[in-house]
Design an enzyme around this catalytic site. Structure first.
Site, short mmCIF file in Angstrom:
data_model
loop_
_atom_site.label_atom_id
_atom_site.label_comp_id
_atom_site.label_asym_id
_atom_site.label_seq_id
_atom_site.Cartn_x
_atom_site.Cartn_y
_atom_site.Cartn_z
N MET A 1 6.65 10.30 9.72
CA MET A 1 6.29 10.95 10.97
C MET A 1 6.49 12.15 10.90
O MET A 1 6.78 12.77 12.01
CB MET A 1 7.07 9.93 11.90
CG MET A 1 6.65 8.71 12.11
SD MET A 1 6.76 7.91 13.89
CE MET A 1 8.49 7.83 13.96
N GLY B 1 11.46 4.48 2.86
CA GLY B 1 12.94 4.49 2.59
C GLY B 1 13.24 2.89 2.89
O GLY B 1 12.80 2.37 4.00
N GLN C 1 3.81 2.85 18.20
CA GLN C 1 5.04 2.13 17.79
C GLN C 1 6.09 2.61 18.77
O GLN C 1 7.26 2.23 18.42
CB GLN C 1 5.20 2.42 16.31
CG GLN C 1 5.56 3.65 15.98
CD GLN C 1 5.84 3.84 14.39
OE1 GLN C 1 4.77 4.10 13.67
NE2 GLN C 1 6.95 4.02 13.84
N VAL D 1 19.17 8.09 1.77
CA VAL D 1 19.84 9.38 1.57
C VAL D 1 21.12 9.55 2.38
O VAL D 1 20.76 9.46 3.72
CB VAL D 1 18.93 10.64 1.34
CG1 VAL D 1 19.71 11.94 0.84
CG2 VAL D 1 18.00 10.25 -0.07
N HIS E 1 13.41 11.93 2.99
CA HIS E 1 11.69 11.78 2.92
C HIS E 1 11.43 12.56 1.47
O HIS E 1 10.63 12.20 0.67
CB HIS E 1 11.04 12.82 4.12
CG HIS E 1 11.17 12.23 5.20
ND1 HIS E 1 11.73 12.91 6.44
CD2 HIS E 1 10.53 11.09 5.89
CE1 HIS E 1 11.74 12.20 7.61
NE2 HIS E 1 11.08 11.07 7.19
O1 PAF Z 1 8.94 5.03 9.21
C1 PAF Z 1 8.17 5.94 9.64
O2 PAF Z 1 8.40 7.10 9.66
C2 PAF Z 1 7.17 5.15 10.37
O3 PAF Z 1 7.52 4.15 10.89
C3 PAF Z 1 5.78 4.94 9.59
C4 PAF Z 1 5.94 4.08 8.30
C5 PAF Z 1 5.41 6.41 8.95
C6 PAF Z 1 4.53 4.52 10.50
O4 PAF Z 1 4.36 5.18 11.56
#
Ligand code: PAF
Length: 276
Positions: free
Chosen positions: A26, A142, A57, A171, A33
């Site tokens: 995101m 992750g 979400q 991390v 990341h």
């Molecule tokens: O973990 C995240 O950053 C989000 O839940 C994802 C997997 C990118 C889905 O929007």
């Protein structure tokens, strides 16, 4: 690095690529990341990172509007690490109202799902859409979002998606705090307190490894210790690592998961535990 904003531009770019490794995010990228993106390079020819803050979400009282959006900085960080950045708008991802959803297994109503109703349904739905758009052979998530990773693994298996899912190790900052985009909501005092969540997980892990088996007591003590220091605890729960069900006395591969708020910031963490 210039992000690709449309599904058609991404598909055109990927059309000639032999093997694709995908890291969905995101955005607001941190070293956690970047570590996943670096790992991605070992698993295929073309590394794709998506940056999309998925409205589906987030609950109505959650931080969708406030969630940090830092696309230009993210693209700079990905320079030389990713081959493509897919950063669609909400309209591009949802050109019509989404009326078809992935219904996750009932475990999605426990742990984080208990306080975030609908979160995993929205997450699984966007992940399936992203997988259909990118069509990777390998995807890396992750392990910090342990329940999310479990639900995605189930979706991929049960929906027969020809994709290998890899869980990347969490991390941490030097003091143990798991890196998260939400850490930046913490005040200075809260940031100093935040590693305590990792410390209570470590204590549970050590007690279990030293032969303690009263998980209820360990969880209760952890919750009390957090609450005494001003945390609002959502859960501290030890689970079977492979099913996320409550463990029975035979289970040896465990994970302890926790979520708690410091002020307005919700932090989650977990620790895998192997007991003898
Ligand atoms: O973990 C995240 O950053 C989000 O839940 C994802 C997997 C990118 C889905 O929007």
């Amino acid at each position: 690095m210039q992000p690709l904003n449309s599904v058609s531009a991404l598909r055109e770019f990927l059309a000639v690529k032999a093997s694709i490794v995908f890291v969905p995010t995101m955005g607001n990228l941190h070293e956690g990341h970047i570590d996943l993106v670096r790992q991605a390079r070992n698993h295929g020819e073309c590394v794709v990172v998506s940056i999309f803050v998925n409205p589906l979400q987030f609950g109505p009282a959650e931080d969708f509007d406030k969630y940090p959006r830092t696309l230009a900085e993210d693209c700079k960080k990905l320079q030389g690490l990713a081959d493509a950045v897919f950063a669609p708008s909400v309209n591009e991802m949802y050109p019509q109202q989404q009326t078809i959803y992935i219904e996750p297994p009932t475990i999605a109503n426990e742990l984080c799902g208990e306080v975030r109703p609908g979160h995993f349904r929205g997450m699984a739905t966007v992940v399936l859409k992203l997988l259909n758009i990118v069509q990777p052979q390998v995807v890396i998530f992750g392990k910090k979002d342990y329940q999310q990773l479990y639900i995605i693994r189930q979706m991929v298996t049960q929906m027969n998606l020809p994709i290998r899912i890899i869980g990347g190790v969490t991390v941490r900052a030097k003091d143990g705090l798991a890196l998260s985009s939400r850490n930046q909501y913490l005040t200075e005092t809260e940031r100093a307190e935040a590693p305590f969540l990792y410390q209570v997980l470590t204590k549970i892990s050590q007690c279990l490894q030293n032969g303690e088996r009263d998980m209820f007591k360990l969880e209760h003590d952890a919750k009390t210790a957090l609450a005494q220091r001003g945390w609002q605890v959502e859960y501290v729960s030890t689970r079977n690592r492979l099913t996320l069900a409550e463990p029975d006395s035979e289970d040896r591969e465990l994970v302890v998961l926790a979520a708690a708020r410091l002020g307005v910031t919700r932090l989650i963490d977990n620790m895998e535990i192997d007991i003898g």
